[in-house]
Design an enzyme around this catalytic site. Sequence first.
Site, short mmCIF file in Angstrom:
data_model
loop_
_atom_site.label_atom_id
_atom_site.label_comp_id
_atom_site.label_asym_id
_atom_site.label_seq_id
_atom_site.Cartn_x
_atom_site.Cartn_y
_atom_site.Cartn_z
N LYS A 141 7.98 69.55 83.39
CA LYS A 141 8.76 70.10 82.28
C LYS A 141 8.05 71.24 81.52
O LYS A 141 8.29 71.43 80.33
CB LYS A 141 9.20 68.97 81.33
CG LYS A 141 10.06 67.94 82.06
CD LYS A 141 10.74 66.97 81.15
CE LYS A 141 12.20 67.27 80.98
NZ LYS A 141 12.97 66.22 80.34
N SER A 168 5.59 71.26 87.58
CA SER A 168 7.04 71.25 87.78
C SER A 168 7.70 72.13 86.73
O SER A 168 7.40 72.03 85.55
CB SER A 168 7.54 69.80 87.69
OG SER A 168 8.94 69.77 87.70
N ASP A 181 9.05 58.10 81.15
CA ASP A 181 9.96 59.26 81.19
C ASP A 181 9.23 60.57 81.47
O ASP A 181 9.66 61.64 81.04
CB ASP A 181 10.74 59.40 79.88
CG ASP A 181 11.45 58.13 79.50
OD1 ASP A 181 12.04 57.51 80.39
OD2 ASP A 181 11.40 57.74 78.31
N ALA A 194 14.36 50.94 82.78
CA ALA A 194 14.04 52.37 82.65
C ALA A 194 14.96 53.15 83.57
O ALA A 194 15.77 52.56 84.29
CB ALA A 194 12.59 52.62 83.02
N GLY A 195 14.84 54.45 83.53
CA GLY A 195 15.67 55.26 84.41
C GLY A 195 14.86 56.36 85.03
O GLY A 195 14.17 57.09 84.35
N HIS A 196 14.88 56.44 86.35
CA HIS A 196 14.22 57.54 87.04
C HIS A 196 15.30 58.52 87.46
O HIS A 196 16.15 58.19 88.28
CB HIS A 196 13.47 57.04 88.27
CG HIS A 196 12.28 56.19 87.92
ND1 HIS A 196 11.46 55.63 88.85
CD2 HIS A 196 11.78 55.84 86.72
CE1 HIS A 196 10.50 54.95 88.25
NE2 HIS A 196 10.68 55.06 86.95
P1 GDP Z 1 10.93 59.04 84.90
O1 GDP Z 1 11.45 57.76 84.37
O2 GDP Z 1 9.45 59.18 84.71
O3 GDP Z 1 11.36 59.32 86.30
O4 GDP Z 1 11.54 60.19 84.00
P2 GDP Z 1 13.07 60.38 83.54
O5 GDP Z 1 13.90 60.53 84.73
O6 GDP Z 1 13.46 59.39 82.53
O7 GDP Z 1 12.95 61.74 82.72
C1 GDP Z 1 12.62 62.94 83.30
C2 GDP Z 1 13.78 63.92 83.07
O8 GDP Z 1 13.31 65.23 83.17
C3 GDP Z 1 14.88 63.82 84.10
O9 GDP Z 1 16.11 64.16 83.50
C4 GDP Z 1 14.50 64.85 85.15
O10 GDP Z 1 15.59 65.37 85.88
C5 GDP Z 1 13.93 65.90 84.26
N1 GDP Z 1 12.84 66.70 84.84
C6 GDP Z 1 11.82 66.27 85.63
N2 GDP Z 1 10.96 67.28 85.86
C7 GDP Z 1 11.44 68.36 85.18
C8 GDP Z 1 10.97 69.71 84.99
O11 GDP Z 1 9.93 70.11 85.47
N3 GDP Z 1 11.74 70.50 84.19
C9 GDP Z 1 12.89 70.10 83.60
N4 GDP Z 1 13.56 70.96 82.85
N5 GDP Z 1 13.36 68.84 83.76
C10 GDP Z 1 12.64 67.99 84.53
#
Ligand code: GDP
Length: 425
Positions: A332, A413, A13, A39-41
Amino acid sequence: MANCAIVGINWGDEGKGRMVDLLTQDYDIVVRFQGGGNAGHTVVNEKGKFALHLLPSGIFRDSVVNILGNGVALDPENLWTEIQTVTDKGVAVTPRNLKISERASLLLPWHRQLDGLEEARLADKKYGSTKQGIAPFYSDKYQKKTILAGELFYPEELRQHLADICEWKNLTLSKVYGAEPVTMDMLEAWLSEACEKIKPYVCDTTLFLKEAAETGKSILFEAQLGSLRDLDYGIYPYTTSSNTLAAYAPIGSGLPSAKIDSVVGVVKAYSTCVGEGPFVCEMEGKEAEALREAGGEYGAKTGRPRRVGPFDAVATRYGVEVQGATEIALTKLDVLSYMEKIPVCIRYEIDGKPCDRFPFPVLLAKAKPVIEYFDGWHRDISGCRTWEELPAEARAYVDYIEQAAGCRITYVSVGPERDSIIIRK
Ligand code: GDP
């Protein structure tokens, strides 16, 4: 052009989907090489907001060919649902832009059922499975009791093979768990529904990748979860059942001879962890709630609240090491803007002794986090697009992570959207 792997450095995540979505502009092919729909991207782009589970995150780029490699757990039912979900939002998914390896094993109807039955048996000792059948699937794959996607083209042999496996599996279902046996009629329905739908996408992806590599096409390998969930190098037994490391990408993708030129390790500016298992830097109470809310930390697949904590230098350094990361994408950072002081876990202590190296899993239960604080920046940074625009405190925080992780941070990011990114090349 060079090949690249995008991998998670921590517990998953981290925002890998967001980074793959951004970087696919430079690649011809995106391959998922391990894991399944557990998992979820999350990807946010001009086409909308999507939670991808099995589909590669390159599916939104018209010029990209997406591949589900032999290393994935191919769940025909869930994959078809996912294809329909993105198709409904105007994203074309055809055998031209999605190819499934004929050597990918099929997640069979009893795998999800077994996952649920075993978690129920374990009760308060459960692993925190997403119940997508991943552990039973990989166990069966290594026992050579699954079906390869390519077998769908050989119906006669397939039915005999399936009947043999079904007879064996029913012993476990009925004798171990006291569940109803699976019948061939049930399997026929599964074959004619879900399997028939995904069949047009199944092909020899090893040949496709070999020819693509010979003609200079570039490949992006997309991992699921993170280093600490790797079956061999993670927090066993609270790992996933596949290898999440870049080193596995060539094997699981279908191009075992592939050379990976760069490994982008995705690190979150703080820590999160879904499910059970040791999480040394875990925050509790109001502090945790505030961070969970600020970061929207709820599982993309299950909606479960994620456990949260500060950035963990010990776990991240280890994650970078086992992934062989050549650069870091830090995600994040904007989420931390509300904090007065930003905590970081600089090391662990075990039995009163400092511990800078990620310990053997059994010792994690005894490890205590050593916390230090950085100054916060108290302002919205989501509009920053250059390093210089970031407040000095935010830059100091990123510099610390870079030094603690021992790897250059090339992307920062500051939001989920494709262009909310600071590039430091
Ligand atoms: P993954 O499984 O590694 O792709 O990650 P997830 O999708 O489960 O979780 C990442 C979450 O953070 C998602 O809801 C993205 O839209 C969000 N996200 C990714 N990068 C950023 C960022 O830089 N800032 C914010 N606020 N949200 C982000």
